[in-house]
Write an enzyme that holds these catalytic residues in place. Sequence first.
Site, PDB file in Angstrom:
ATOM      1  CG  ASN A  10      -1.707   1.241   1.429  1.00 25.61           C
ATOM      2  OD1 ASN A  10      -1.823   2.047   0.497  1.00 25.61           O
ATOM      3  ND2 ASN A  10      -2.271   1.419   2.618  1.00 25.61           N
ATOM      4  CE  LYS A  12      -0.002   3.444   4.880  1.00 22.12           C
ATOM      5  NZ  LYS A  12      -0.144   3.624   6.302  1.00 22.12           N
ATOM      6  CG  HIS A 101      -6.017   1.712   5.151  1.00 17.25           C
ATOM      7  ND1 HIS A 101      -5.603   2.627   6.095  1.00 17.25           N
ATOM      8  CD2 HIS A 101      -4.970   0.874   4.944  1.00 17.25           C
ATOM      9  CE1 HIS A 101      -4.350   2.353   6.435  1.00 17.25           C
ATOM     10  NE2 HIS A 101      -3.937   1.297   5.753  1.00 17.25           N
ATOM     11  CD  GLU A 103      -3.233   5.416   6.841  1.00 12.55           C
ATOM     12  OE1 GLU A 103      -3.201   5.525   5.601  1.00 12.55           O
ATOM     13  OE2 GLU A 103      -2.291   4.919   7.502  1.00 12.55           O
ATOM     14  CD  GLU A 173      -3.595  -2.763   7.169  1.00 10.73           C
ATOM     15  OE1 GLU A 173      -2.437  -2.979   6.800  1.00 10.73           O
ATOM     16  OE2 GLU A 173      -4.208  -1.713   6.907  1.00 10.73           O
ATOM     17  N   GLY A 179       2.299   1.863  10.891  1.00  9.44           N
ATOM     18  CA  GLY A 179       3.297   2.934  10.850  1.00  9.44           C
ATOM     19  C   GLY A 179       3.976   3.201  12.178  1.00  9.44           C
ATOM     20  CB  SER A 219       5.054  -2.234  12.038  1.00  8.14           C
ATOM     21  OG  SER A 219       4.616  -0.923  12.376  1.00  8.14           O
TER      22      SER A 219
HETATM   23  C1  PEP Z   1      -0.908   0.107   6.134  1.00  8.16           C
HETATM   24  O1  PEP Z   1      -1.168   1.280   6.295  1.00  8.16           O
HETATM   25  O2  PEP Z   1      -1.675  -0.585   5.454  1.00  8.16           O
HETATM   26  C2  PEP Z   1       0.282  -0.444   6.749  1.00  8.16           C
HETATM   27  C3  PEP Z   1       0.291  -1.702   7.003  1.00  8.16           C
HETATM   28  O3  PEP Z   1       1.318   0.439   7.036  1.00  8.16           O
HETATM   29  P1  PEP Z   1       2.775   0.089   7.648  1.00  8.16           P
HETATM   30  O4  PEP Z   1       3.257  -1.188   7.010  1.00  8.16           O
HETATM   31  O5  PEP Z   1       3.623   1.262   7.288  1.00  8.16           O
HETATM   32  O6  PEP Z   1       2.588  -0.085   9.124  1.00  8.16           O
END
Ligand code: PEP
Length: 261
Positions: A10, A12, A101, A103, A173, A179, A219
Amino acid sequence: MARPALIAGNWKMHKDHQEALHLVRDLGLRLNATLTSKRVEVAVHPPFTDLRTVQSIVEADKLPISLGAQHCSHLDKGAYTGEVSATMLAKLQTRYVLVGHSERRALYAMDDSLVQQTASAVIGAGMVAVVCVGESTEERSDGLTDEVLTRQVTAAVRGLPDNAAEDLVVAYEPVWAIGSGQAATAEDAQGAATHIRSVLASVLGTAAAKTIRILYGGSVQPANTEELLSGPDVDGVLVGGASLDAATFTEIVAAAVRCYP
Ligand code: PEP
Protein backbone atom coordinates in the site's frame (compact mmCIF):
# COMPACT_ATOMS: atom_id res chain seq x y z
CA MET A 1 -7.31 -26.23 1.25
CA ALA A 2 -4.45 -24.30 -0.28
CA ARG A 3 -4.83 -20.57 -0.09
CA PRO A 4 -2.09 -18.82 -2.08
CA ALA A 5 -0.31 -16.05 -0.19
CA LEU A 6 -0.90 -12.43 -1.09
CA ILE A 7 1.82 -9.86 -0.49
CA ALA A 8 0.33 -6.43 -1.07
CA GLY A 9 2.06 -3.05 -0.97
CA ASN A 10 0.00 0.00 0.00
CA TRP A 11 1.86 3.06 -1.26
CA LYS A 12 -0.62 5.44 0.37
CA MET A 13 -0.09 9.06 -0.83
CA HIS A 14 3.50 8.49 -1.95
CA LYS A 15 5.11 8.40 -5.42
CA ASP A 16 4.01 10.53 -8.34
CA HIS A 17 3.55 8.74 -11.65
CA GLN A 18 7.20 9.14 -12.64
CA GLU A 19 8.44 7.79 -9.33
CA ALA A 20 5.89 4.99 -9.65
CA LEU A 21 7.31 4.08 -13.05
CA HIS A 22 10.81 3.69 -11.59
CA LEU A 23 9.61 1.80 -8.55
CA VAL A 24 7.51 -0.71 -10.43
CA ARG A 25 10.24 -1.32 -13.05
CA ASP A 26 12.80 -1.92 -10.31
CA LEU A 27 10.36 -4.12 -8.41
CA GLY A 28 9.48 -6.09 -11.53
CA LEU A 29 13.12 -6.87 -12.30
CA ARG A 30 13.74 -7.99 -8.75
CA LEU A 31 10.58 -10.11 -8.63
CA ASN A 32 11.48 -11.84 -11.88
CA ALA A 33 14.47 -13.28 -9.99
CA THR A 34 12.81 -13.75 -6.59
CA LEU A 35 9.21 -14.72 -7.12
CA THR A 36 9.87 -18.38 -7.79
CA SER A 37 6.70 -19.74 -6.19
CA LYS A 38 3.32 -19.95 -7.87
CA ARG A 39 1.79 -19.93 -4.39
CA VAL A 40 2.73 -16.30 -3.78
CA GLU A 41 0.98 -13.39 -5.48
CA VAL A 42 2.25 -9.81 -5.34
CA ALA A 43 0.08 -6.71 -5.64
CA VAL A 44 0.80 -2.99 -5.42
CA HIS A 45 -1.71 -0.29 -4.52
CA PRO A 46 -0.42 3.03 -5.91
CA PRO A 47 -2.29 6.35 -5.75
CA PHE A 48 -5.00 6.84 -8.41
CA THR A 49 -2.80 9.08 -10.57
CA ASP A 50 -0.24 6.27 -10.97
CA LEU A 51 -2.58 3.44 -11.88
CA ARG A 52 -2.47 3.88 -15.64
CA THR A 53 1.33 4.14 -15.67
CA VAL A 54 1.80 1.08 -13.47
CA GLN A 55 -0.77 -0.93 -15.42
CA SER A 56 0.95 -0.13 -18.74
CA ILE A 57 4.36 -1.28 -17.49
CA VAL A 58 3.00 -4.41 -15.86
CA GLU A 59 1.25 -5.32 -19.10
CA ALA A 60 4.07 -4.37 -21.50
CA ASP A 61 6.83 -6.05 -19.48
CA LYS A 62 4.61 -8.92 -18.28
CA LEU A 63 5.59 -8.25 -14.68
CA PRO A 64 4.36 -10.65 -11.98
CA ILE A 65 2.45 -7.90 -10.20
CA SER A 66 -1.29 -7.44 -9.73
CA LEU A 67 -2.68 -3.94 -9.74
CA GLY A 68 -4.50 -2.62 -6.71
CA ALA A 69 -6.20 0.63 -5.74
CA GLN A 70 -6.49 2.13 -2.28
CA HIS A 71 -10.13 3.16 -2.28
CA CYS A 72 -13.13 3.87 -4.48
CA SER A 73 -16.62 5.27 -4.27
CA HIS A 74 -19.55 3.05 -3.35
CA LEU A 75 -21.47 4.77 -6.15
CA ASP A 76 -21.16 4.11 -9.87
CA LYS A 77 -21.42 7.55 -11.47
CA GLY A 78 -22.83 11.01 -10.98
CA ALA A 79 -22.16 14.38 -9.41
CA TYR A 80 -19.64 13.23 -6.79
CA THR A 81 -16.71 15.59 -7.21
CA GLY A 82 -13.37 14.00 -6.45
CA GLU A 83 -14.60 10.41 -6.40
CA VAL A 84 -13.55 7.46 -8.56
CA SER A 85 -15.88 4.52 -9.23
CA ALA A 86 -15.20 0.81 -9.06
CA THR A 87 -16.10 0.50 -12.75
CA MET A 88 -13.40 3.04 -13.65
CA LEU A 89 -10.82 1.03 -11.72
CA ALA A 90 -11.93 -2.24 -13.29
CA LYS A 91 -11.43 -0.71 -16.76
CA LEU A 92 -7.78 -0.16 -15.85
CA GLN A 93 -7.39 -3.86 -15.09
CA THR A 94 -7.28 -3.20 -11.37
CA ARG A 95 -7.67 -6.49 -9.52
CA TYR A 96 -7.69 -5.49 -5.84
CA VAL A 97 -9.20 -2.52 -4.03
CA LEU A 98 -8.55 -1.74 -0.36
CA VAL A 99 -11.84 -1.04 1.37
CA GLY A 100 -12.13 0.64 4.75
CA HIS A 101 -8.45 1.13 5.50
CA SER A 102 -8.23 2.55 9.03
CA GLU A 103 -6.98 5.86 7.60
CA ARG A 104 -10.17 6.12 5.51
CA ARG A 105 -12.26 5.16 8.53
CA ALA A 106 -10.55 7.68 10.84
CA LEU A 107 -9.90 10.60 8.49
CA TYR A 108 -12.74 10.35 5.96
CA ALA A 109 -15.60 9.11 8.12
CA MET A 110 -15.90 5.74 6.40
CA ASP A 111 -18.25 3.77 8.63
CA ASP A 112 -19.16 0.08 8.58
CA SER A 113 -22.13 0.66 6.30
CA LEU A 114 -20.05 2.54 3.75
CA VAL A 115 -17.41 -0.20 3.91
CA GLN A 116 -20.10 -2.77 3.07
CA GLN A 117 -21.48 -0.71 0.18
CA THR A 118 -17.98 -0.11 -1.20
CA ALA A 119 -17.02 -3.79 -0.94
CA SER A 120 -20.23 -4.59 -2.77
CA ALA A 121 -19.41 -2.08 -5.54
CA VAL A 122 -15.87 -3.47 -5.92
CA ILE A 123 -17.08 -7.06 -6.16
CA GLY A 124 -19.92 -6.04 -8.45
CA ALA A 125 -17.38 -4.51 -10.83
CA GLY A 126 -15.51 -7.82 -10.98
CA MET A 127 -12.60 -7.00 -8.66
CA VAL A 128 -11.49 -8.27 -5.27
CA ALA A 129 -12.33 -6.25 -2.17
CA VAL A 130 -9.57 -6.21 0.45
CA VAL A 131 -11.62 -5.26 3.49
CA CYS A 132 -9.45 -3.77 6.24
CA VAL A 133 -10.40 -4.26 9.87
CA GLY A 134 -8.63 -3.74 13.16
CA GLU A 135 -8.91 -2.35 16.65
CA SER A 136 -7.51 0.93 18.00
CA THR A 137 -5.06 1.22 20.90
CA GLU A 138 -7.90 2.05 23.32
CA GLU A 139 -10.07 -0.80 22.11
CA ARG A 140 -7.17 -3.18 22.55
CA SER A 141 -6.39 -2.00 26.07
CA ASP A 142 -10.10 -2.29 26.95
CA GLY A 143 -10.03 -5.91 25.79
CA LEU A 144 -12.41 -5.22 22.92
CA THR A 145 -10.37 -6.61 20.00
CA ASP A 146 -12.61 -9.59 19.24
CA GLU A 147 -15.77 -7.51 19.64
CA VAL A 148 -14.50 -4.85 17.22
CA LEU A 149 -13.42 -7.45 14.66
CA THR A 150 -16.78 -9.22 14.92
CA ARG A 151 -18.64 -5.97 14.31
CA GLN A 152 -16.45 -4.78 11.43
CA VAL A 153 -16.30 -8.12 9.62
CA THR A 154 -19.99 -8.91 10.05
CA ALA A 155 -21.03 -5.47 8.81
CA ALA A 156 -18.69 -5.64 5.81
CA VAL A 157 -19.75 -9.04 4.50
CA ARG A 158 -23.41 -9.20 5.42
CA GLY A 159 -25.53 -8.75 2.33
CA LEU A 160 -22.73 -9.51 -0.12
CA PRO A 161 -23.74 -11.86 -2.94
CA ASP A 162 -23.54 -15.63 -2.26
CA ASN A 163 -20.39 -16.14 -4.31
CA ALA A 164 -18.65 -13.07 -2.83
CA ALA A 165 -16.13 -15.18 -0.94
CA GLU A 166 -14.20 -15.70 -4.17
CA ASP A 167 -13.69 -11.96 -4.44
CA LEU A 168 -12.98 -11.14 -0.85
CA VAL A 169 -9.79 -10.75 1.16
CA VAL A 170 -9.78 -9.51 4.76
CA ALA A 171 -6.77 -7.60 6.10
CA TYR A 172 -6.34 -7.54 9.87
CA GLU A 173 -4.60 -4.24 10.52
CA PRO A 174 -4.53 -3.26 14.19
CA VAL A 175 -4.48 0.53 14.17
CA TRP A 176 -1.75 0.69 16.83
CA ALA A 177 0.58 -1.32 14.60
CA ILE A 178 0.23 0.80 11.47
CA GLY A 179 3.30 2.93 10.85
CA SER A 180 4.33 2.58 14.50
CA GLY A 181 7.22 0.15 14.12
CA GLN A 182 5.40 -2.05 16.63
CA ALA A 183 4.05 -5.04 14.74
CA ALA A 184 1.65 -7.51 16.32
CA THR A 185 3.23 -10.76 17.48
CA ALA A 186 2.72 -13.79 15.28
CA GLU A 187 0.47 -15.21 18.04
CA ASP A 188 -1.70 -12.09 18.09
CA ALA A 189 -1.94 -12.02 14.29
CA GLN A 190 -2.89 -15.70 14.18
CA GLY A 191 -5.39 -15.24 17.04
CA ALA A 192 -7.11 -12.37 15.26
CA ALA A 193 -7.09 -14.21 11.93
CA THR A 194 -8.70 -17.29 13.53
CA HIS A 195 -11.37 -15.09 15.06
CA ILE A 196 -11.99 -13.32 11.73
CA ARG A 197 -12.33 -16.68 9.97
CA SER A 198 -14.87 -17.84 12.53
CA VAL A 199 -16.91 -14.65 12.00
CA LEU A 200 -16.71 -15.16 8.22
CA ALA A 201 -17.90 -18.75 8.72
CA SER A 202 -20.89 -17.62 10.75
CA VAL A 203 -22.00 -15.18 8.03
CA LEU A 204 -20.89 -16.86 4.79
CA GLY A 205 -20.62 -20.51 5.82
CA THR A 206 -17.62 -22.64 6.79
CA ALA A 207 -16.69 -23.75 3.28
CA ALA A 208 -16.58 -20.17 1.99
CA ALA A 209 -14.67 -18.94 5.03
CA LYS A 210 -11.94 -21.52 4.41
CA THR A 211 -11.25 -20.08 0.97
CA ILE A 212 -10.95 -16.42 2.02
CA ARG A 213 -7.45 -15.06 2.44
CA ILE A 214 -6.74 -13.17 5.64
CA LEU A 215 -3.75 -10.84 5.65
CA TYR A 216 -1.91 -9.20 8.49
CA GLY A 217 -0.83 -5.56 8.18
CA GLY A 218 1.03 -3.18 10.48
CA SER A 219 4.78 -2.51 10.56
CA VAL A 220 5.63 -5.54 8.42
CA GLN A 221 9.34 -5.71 7.59
CA PRO A 222 11.56 -8.34 5.96
CA ALA A 223 12.71 -9.44 9.43
CA ASN A 224 9.24 -10.24 10.80
CA THR A 225 7.49 -11.54 7.68
CA GLU A 226 8.31 -15.24 8.04
CA GLU A 227 7.19 -15.29 11.65
CA LEU A 228 3.97 -13.43 10.91
CA LEU A 229 3.20 -15.84 8.06
CA SER A 230 3.77 -18.86 10.29
CA GLY A 231 0.19 -18.76 11.59
CA PRO A 232 -2.00 -21.16 9.59
CA ASP A 233 -4.76 -18.56 9.22
CA VAL A 234 -2.46 -15.72 8.13
CA ASP A 235 -2.37 -15.87 4.34
CA GLY A 236 -0.26 -12.87 3.48
CA VAL A 237 0.71 -9.37 4.49
CA LEU A 238 -0.39 -5.84 3.67
CA VAL A 239 2.68 -3.64 3.73
CA GLY A 240 2.77 0.15 3.97
CA GLY A 241 6.11 1.90 4.49
CA ALA A 242 8.26 -1.09 3.59
CA SER A 243 6.60 -1.37 0.17
CA LEU A 244 7.99 1.99 -0.98
CA ASP A 245 11.45 0.57 -1.55
CA ALA A 246 11.78 -2.14 -4.20
CA ALA A 247 14.66 -3.95 -2.46
CA THR A 248 12.91 -4.05 0.91
CA PHE A 249 9.57 -5.13 -0.55
CA THR A 250 11.32 -7.84 -2.55
CA GLU A 251 12.90 -9.15 0.67
CA ILE A 252 9.39 -9.44 2.11
CA VAL A 253 8.31 -11.36 -0.99
CA ALA A 254 11.39 -13.58 -0.67
CA ALA A 255 10.41 -14.36 2.93
CA ALA A 256 6.91 -15.28 1.73
CA VAL A 257 8.39 -17.56 -0.95
CA ARG A 258 10.33 -19.38 1.78
CA CYS A 259 7.04 -19.96 3.63
CA TYR A 260 5.11 -20.90 0.48
CA PRO A 261 7.70 -22.69 -1.68
C1 PEP B 1 -0.91 0.11 6.13
O1 PEP B 1 -1.17 1.28 6.29
O2 PEP B 1 -1.68 -0.58 5.45
C2 PEP B 1 0.28 -0.44 6.75
C3 PEP B 1 0.29 -1.70 7.00
O3 PEP B 1 1.32 0.44 7.04
P1 PEP B 1 2.78 0.09 7.65
O4 PEP B 1 3.26 -1.19 7.01
O5 PEP B 1 3.62 1.26 7.29
O6 PEP B 1 2.59 -0.09 9.12
